[in-house]
Design a protein around this motif. Structure first.
Motif, PDB file in Angstrom:
ATOM      1  N   HIS A  21       0.717  -1.155  -0.052  1.00 43.26           N
ATOM      2  CA  HIS A  21      -0.096   0.051  -0.045  1.00 43.26           C
ATOM      3  C   HIS A  21       0.937   1.125   0.120  1.00 43.26           C
ATOM      4  CE1 HIS A  21      -3.867  -1.885   0.631  1.00 43.26           C
ATOM      5  NE2 HIS A  21      -3.316  -2.585   1.526  1.00 43.26           N
ATOM      6  N   GLU A  22       2.099   1.358   0.787  1.00 41.18           N
ATOM      7  CA  GLU A  22       2.870   2.377   0.874  1.00 41.18           C
ATOM      8  C   GLU A  22       3.427   2.731  -0.483  1.00 41.18           C
ATOM      9  OE1 GLU A  22       2.750   0.059   2.994  1.00 41.18           O
ATOM     10  OE2 GLU A  22       2.504   1.090   5.251  1.00 41.18           O
ATOM     11  N   ARG A  23       4.134   1.547  -1.028  1.00 44.72           N
ATOM     12  CA  ARG A  23       4.710   1.648  -2.284  1.00 44.72           C
ATOM     13  C   ARG A  23       3.671   2.322  -3.424  1.00 44.72           C
ATOM     14  NH1 ARG A  23       7.565  -3.923  -3.244  1.00 44.72           N
ATOM     15  NH2 ARG A  23       6.966  -4.756  -1.095  1.00 44.72           N
ATOM     16  N   LEU A  24       2.595   1.653  -3.238  1.00 48.05           N
ATOM     17  CA  LEU A  24       1.420   1.914  -4.309  1.00 48.05           C
ATOM     18  C   LEU A  24       1.274   3.554  -4.195  1.00 48.05           C
ATOM     19  CD1 LEU A  24      -0.406   1.294  -6.675  1.00 48.05           C
ATOM     20  CD2 LEU A  24      -1.992   0.547  -4.964  1.00 48.05           C
ATOM     21  N   GLU A  25       1.077   4.122  -3.014  1.00 46.40           N
ATOM     22  CA  GLU A  25       0.836   5.416  -2.696  1.00 46.40           C
ATOM     23  C   GLU A  25       2.104   6.266  -3.185  1.00 46.40           C
ATOM     24  OE1 GLU A  25      -0.785   8.950  -1.677  1.00 46.40           O
ATOM     25  OE2 GLU A  25      -1.701   7.063  -1.895  1.00 46.40           O
ATOM     26  N   LEU A  26       3.440   5.674  -3.105  1.00 45.74           N
ATOM     27  CA  LEU A  26       4.265   6.539  -3.492  1.00 45.74           C
ATOM     28  C   LEU A  26       4.296   6.680  -5.289  1.00 45.74           C
ATOM     29  CD1 LEU A  26       7.522   5.200  -1.596  1.00 45.74           C
ATOM     30  CD2 LEU A  26       6.516   7.364  -1.432  1.00 45.74           C
ATOM     31  N   LEU A  27       4.139   5.679  -5.773  1.00 44.03           N
ATOM     32  CA  LEU A  27       4.123   5.565  -7.201  1.00 44.03           C
ATOM     33  C   LEU A  27       2.936   6.390  -7.708  1.00 44.03           C
ATOM     34  CD1 LEU A  27       4.821   1.729  -8.033  1.00 44.03           C
ATOM     35  CD2 LEU A  27       6.354   3.871  -8.449  1.00 44.03           C
ATOM     36  N   ARG A  28       1.678   6.443  -7.030  1.00 40.59           N
ATOM     37  CA  ARG A  28       0.329   7.229  -7.406  1.00 40.59           C
ATOM     38  C   ARG A  28       0.935   8.796  -7.376  1.00 40.59           C
ATOM     39  NH1 ARG A  28      -4.316   3.292  -5.477  1.00 40.59           N
ATOM     40  NH2 ARG A  28      -4.321   2.065  -7.550  1.00 40.59           N
ATOM     41  N   ARG A  29       1.666   9.294  -5.982  1.00 36.56           N
ATOM     42  CA  ARG A  29       1.956  10.216  -6.011  1.00 36.56           C
ATOM     43  C   ARG A  29       2.968  11.044  -6.892  1.00 36.56           C
ATOM     44  NH1 ARG A  29       4.162  10.816  -0.383  1.00 36.56           N
ATOM     45  NH2 ARG A  29       3.379   8.933   0.146  1.00 36.56           N
ATOM     46  N   HIS A  30       3.766  10.084  -7.443  1.00 39.14           N
ATOM     47  CA  HIS A  30       4.902  10.339  -8.598  1.00 39.14           C
ATOM     48  C   HIS A  30       4.069  10.485  -9.889  1.00 39.14           C
ATOM     49  CE1 HIS A  30       7.971  10.581 -11.311  1.00 39.14           C
ATOM     50  NE2 HIS A  30       7.729   9.586 -11.884  1.00 39.14           N
ATOM     51  N   GLN A  31       3.093   9.712 -10.056  1.00 40.34           N
ATOM     52  CA  GLN A  31       2.156   9.846 -11.410  1.00 40.34           C
ATOM     53  C   GLN A  31       1.265  11.155 -11.400  1.00 40.34           C
ATOM     54  OE1 GLN A  31      -0.629   6.670 -12.000  1.00 40.34           O
ATOM     55  NE2 GLN A  31      -0.553   6.731 -13.930  1.00 40.34           N
ATOM     56  N   ASN A  32       0.934  11.447 -10.274  1.00 35.91           N
ATOM     57  CA  ASN A  32       0.173  12.640 -10.224  1.00 35.91           C
ATOM     58  C   ASN A  32       0.887  14.074 -10.423  1.00 35.91           C
ATOM     59  OD1 ASN A  32      -2.241  11.413  -9.891  1.00 35.91           O
ATOM     60  ND2 ASN A  32      -2.312  11.384  -7.754  1.00 35.91           N
ATOM     61  N   HIS A  33       2.263  13.969 -10.067  1.00 36.04           N
ATOM     62  CA  HIS A  33       2.975  15.051 -10.066  1.00 36.04           C
ATOM     63  C   HIS A  33       3.991  15.227 -11.211  1.00 36.04           C
ATOM     64  CE1 HIS A  33       1.592  15.265  -5.788  1.00 36.04           C
ATOM     65  NE2 HIS A  33       1.514  16.525  -6.166  1.00 36.04           N
ATOM     66  N   VAL A  34       3.910  14.242 -12.290  1.00 34.82           N
ATOM     67  CA  VAL A  34       4.824  14.405 -13.260  1.00 34.82           C
ATOM     68  C   VAL A  34       4.447  15.792 -13.973  1.00 34.82           C
ATOM     69  CG1 VAL A  34       5.311  13.130 -15.530  1.00 34.82           C
ATOM     70  CG2 VAL A  34       5.114  11.902 -13.637  1.00 34.82           C
ATOM     71  N   GLU A  35       5.680  16.441 -14.269  1.00 31.53           N
ATOM     72  CA  GLU A  35       5.322  17.677 -14.968  1.00 31.53           C
ATOM     73  C   GLU A  35       5.656  17.976 -16.532  1.00 31.53           C
ATOM     74  OE1 GLU A  35       6.039  20.184 -10.875  1.00 31.53           O
ATOM     75  OE2 GLU A  35       7.296  20.496 -12.609  1.00 31.53           O
ATOM     76  N   VAL A  36       6.290  16.700 -17.196  1.00 33.26           N
ATOM     77  CA  VAL A  36       6.596  16.660 -18.427  1.00 33.26           C
ATOM     78  C   VAL A  36       5.427  16.450 -19.111  1.00 33.26           C
ATOM     79  CG1 VAL A  36       8.976  16.293 -17.944  1.00 33.26           C
ATOM     80  CG2 VAL A  36       7.495  14.446 -18.225  1.00 33.26           C
ATOM     81  N   PRO A  37       5.533  16.800 -20.492  1.00 34.19           N
ATOM     82  CA  PRO A  37       4.027  16.429 -21.094  1.00 34.19           C
ATOM     83  C   PRO A  37       3.978  15.074 -21.221  1.00 34.19           C
ATOM     84  CG  PRO A  37       5.658  18.070 -22.475  1.00 34.19           C
ATOM     85  CD  PRO A  37       6.473  17.738 -21.245  1.00 34.19           C
ATOM     86  N   ILE A  38       2.714  14.554 -21.119  1.00 33.79           N
ATOM     87  CA  ILE A  38       2.447  12.911 -21.150  1.00 33.79           C
ATOM     88  C   ILE A  38       2.902  12.167 -22.282  1.00 33.79           C
ATOM     89  CG2 ILE A  38       0.243  13.254 -22.434  1.00 33.79           C
ATOM     90  CD1 ILE A  38       0.749  11.553 -19.101  1.00 33.79           C
ATOM     91  N   ASP A  39       3.165  13.073 -23.575  1.00 34.44           N
ATOM     92  CA  ASP A  39       3.426  12.105 -24.721  1.00 34.44           C
ATOM     93  C   ASP A  39       4.943  11.839 -24.711  1.00 34.44           C
ATOM     94  OD1 ASP A  39       3.975  14.819 -27.076  1.00 34.44           O
ATOM     95  OD2 ASP A  39       4.298  14.774 -25.073  1.00 34.44           O
ATOM     96  N   VAL A  40       5.668  12.419 -23.698  1.00 37.30           N
ATOM     97  CA  VAL A  40       7.163  12.293 -23.432  1.00 37.30           C
ATOM     98  C   VAL A  40       7.364  11.175 -22.428  1.00 37.30           C
ATOM     99  CG1 VAL A  40       9.330  13.278 -22.712  1.00 37.30           C
ATOM    100  CG2 VAL A  40       7.723  14.632 -24.117  1.00 37.30           C
ATOM    101  N   VAL A  41       6.569  10.914 -21.474  1.00 37.73           N
ATOM    102  CA  VAL A  41       6.727   9.928 -20.482  1.00 37.73           C
ATOM    103  C   VAL A  41       6.048   8.645 -20.890  1.00 37.73           C
ATOM    104  CG1 VAL A  41       5.851   9.383 -18.049  1.00 37.73           C
ATOM    105  CG2 VAL A  41       6.478  11.933 -18.695  1.00 37.73           C
ATOM    106  N   ASP A  42       6.771   7.521 -20.466  1.00 35.19           N
ATOM    107  CA  ASP A  42       6.339   6.231 -20.633  1.00 35.19           C
ATOM    108  C   ASP A  42       5.496   5.811 -19.594  1.00 35.19           C
ATOM    109  OD1 ASP A  42       5.701   3.495 -21.141  1.00 35.19           O
ATOM    110  OD2 ASP A  42       7.734   2.841 -21.086  1.00 35.19           O
ATOM    111  N   VAL A  43       4.231   6.251 -19.513  1.00 29.67           N
ATOM    112  CA  VAL A  43       3.236   6.255 -18.548  1.00 29.67           C
ATOM    113  C   VAL A  43       2.715   4.652 -18.280  1.00 29.67           C
ATOM    114  CG1 VAL A  43       0.956   6.718 -17.605  1.00 29.67           C
ATOM    115  CG2 VAL A  43       2.360   8.506 -18.702  1.00 29.67           C
ATOM    116  N   GLY A  44       2.760   3.965 -19.542  1.00 30.11           N
ATOM    117  CA  GLY A  44       2.213   2.694 -19.521  1.00 30.11           C
ATOM    118  C   GLY A  44       3.132   1.730 -18.465  1.00 30.11           C
ATOM    119  N   GLU A  45       4.412   2.063 -18.409  1.00 27.46           N
ATOM    120  CA  GLU A  45       5.047   1.291 -17.484  1.00 27.46           C
ATOM    121  C   GLU A  45       4.903   1.757 -16.212  1.00 27.46           C
ATOM    122  OE1 GLU A  45       9.836   0.727 -16.266  1.00 27.46           O
ATOM    123  OE2 GLU A  45       9.655   1.595 -18.050  1.00 27.46           O
ATOM    124  N   LEU A  46       4.761   2.977 -15.690  1.00 23.10           N
ATOM    125  CA  LEU A  46       4.200   3.261 -14.413  1.00 23.10           C
ATOM    126  C   LEU A  46       2.685   2.630 -14.098  1.00 23.10           C
ATOM    127  CD1 LEU A  46       4.899   4.942 -11.847  1.00 23.10           C
ATOM    128  CD2 LEU A  46       3.807   6.982 -13.027  1.00 23.10           C
TER     129      LEU A  46
END
Length: 66
Positions: A21-46
């Protein structure tokens, strides 16, 4: 993801099962705060990592990698 958060995530992984649960929360917070354009990030892996962690958090079993 900041180095501090990466270290926190690694420490959670090293501790083994039971803190998904803690690991998932860290990943979700990171996902929510990514500031680069979505087309540059490999969101699929995350998304895949988050899905695996969510599954383990629900079932309490499974195989995870960093």
């Amino acid at each position: 993801m900041s180095l501090a958060v990466i270290r926190q995530y690694i420490e959670l992984v090293r501790q083994g099962p039971g803190n998904e649960h803690e690991r998932l929360e860290l990943l979700r917070r990171h996902q929510n705060h990514v500031e680069v354009p979505i087309d540059v990030v490999d969101v699929g892996e995350l998304d895949q990592k988050a899905s695996r962690l969510a599954s383990v958090a629900r079932t309490g079993s499974g195989s995870l990698s960093v």
